[in-house]
Write an enzyme that holds these catalytic residues in place. Structure first.
Site: not given
Ligand code: AP5
Length: 221
Positions: A88, A127
């Site tokens: 990342r 979500r």
């Protein structure tokens, strides 16, 4: 097949990673899942990571690099792996490249799942995540058969702490600043492939499978 799934928060890396793991029978290492499990266990890793995760910041490179290095060295990963959420940062990508070189291997492909910010906010706002299996649902796009209950294991579905609106915005900024440079990094290495992440989950999966099949054929020629 040493595969990396790249993309902003909520782009569907976890959704696709789970499917690819079944199709390709490769070990699947998702750093977000690994860190959330460590936080739940109260381990040293979890204690080091929690405050960063709650804010939507990245945990420091030195905390996470060793976690993935240990996994890619495992015998189960000798034929390849699927990485979700790692690397990342450019520092993490360089550490992974050095680790792979030490093993006489290289990254086969980095799949960028492209989704714009508005869609990210819509997805993460709806979500629901299984507290036990980590399986993800969406209240509109992929609802569970029974509200609040995981189809896979029957456990409770929760809203992740970092899926609050203000944290989602910060995660997007962090992605832009720290992770987007990896798009150029892997493009320059010639291993980047882009997939439209705004299509139906099934179609996104089909496209990723098609591009991996093409890569395999090219390797065999
Ligand atoms: P992590 O858990 O990796 O979070 P993330 O990258 O922000 O990704 P998400 O899990 O939020 O989304 P996803 O892309 O997997 O999407 P999903 O499939 O769930 O990391 C959490 C934190 O851990 C980080 O913020 C950081 O603090 C730390 N961390 C982790 N790795 C690190 C590292 N390497 N270095 C430093 N720190 C690290 O889908 C989202 C929703 O959309 C779901 O509801 C799903 O059902 C729905 N959906 C999926 N696909 C579609 C579709 N095609 N159409 C409609 N809906 C869809």
């Amino acid at each position: 097949m040493n595969l990396i799934l790249l993309g902003p928060p909520g782009s569907g890396k976890g959704t696709q990673g789970e499917r690819l793991q079944e199709d390709f029978r490769l070990p699947y290492y998702a750093t977000g899942d690994i860190l959330r499990a460590a936080v739940a266990e109260g381990s040293e890793l979890g204690r080091a990571a929690q405050e960063y995760m709650d804010r939507g910041d990245l945990v420091p490179d030195e905390v996470i690099i060793g976690v993935i290095a240990e996994r890619v060295e495992r015998p189960e990963a000798a034929d390849g792996f699927i990485l979700d959420g790692f690397p990342r940062t450019v520092g993490q990508a360089e550490a992974l490249a050095a680790e792979m070189e030490g093993l006489g291997r290289a990254i086969t492909v980095a799949v960028l799942i492209d989704v714009d910010d508005e869609e990210v906010v819509r997805r993460l706002g709806g979500r629901r995540t299984c507290a036990k299996s980590g399986h993800v649902f969406h209240v509109d796009f992929d609802p569970p058969k029974h509200e609040g209950v995981c189809d896979v294991c029957g456990s409770r579905l929760i809203v992740r702490d970092d899926d609050r609106p203000e944290v989602i915005r910060h995660r997007l900024e962090t992605y832009r600043e720290k992770t987007m440079p990896l798009v150029d990094y892997y493009e320059e290495l010639g291993v980047l492939k882009r997939v439209d992440g705004e299509l139906e989950p099934e179609e996104v999966g089909n496209r990723i499978r098609a591009l991996l099949a093409t890569l395999r054929m090219e390797e065999e020629l």
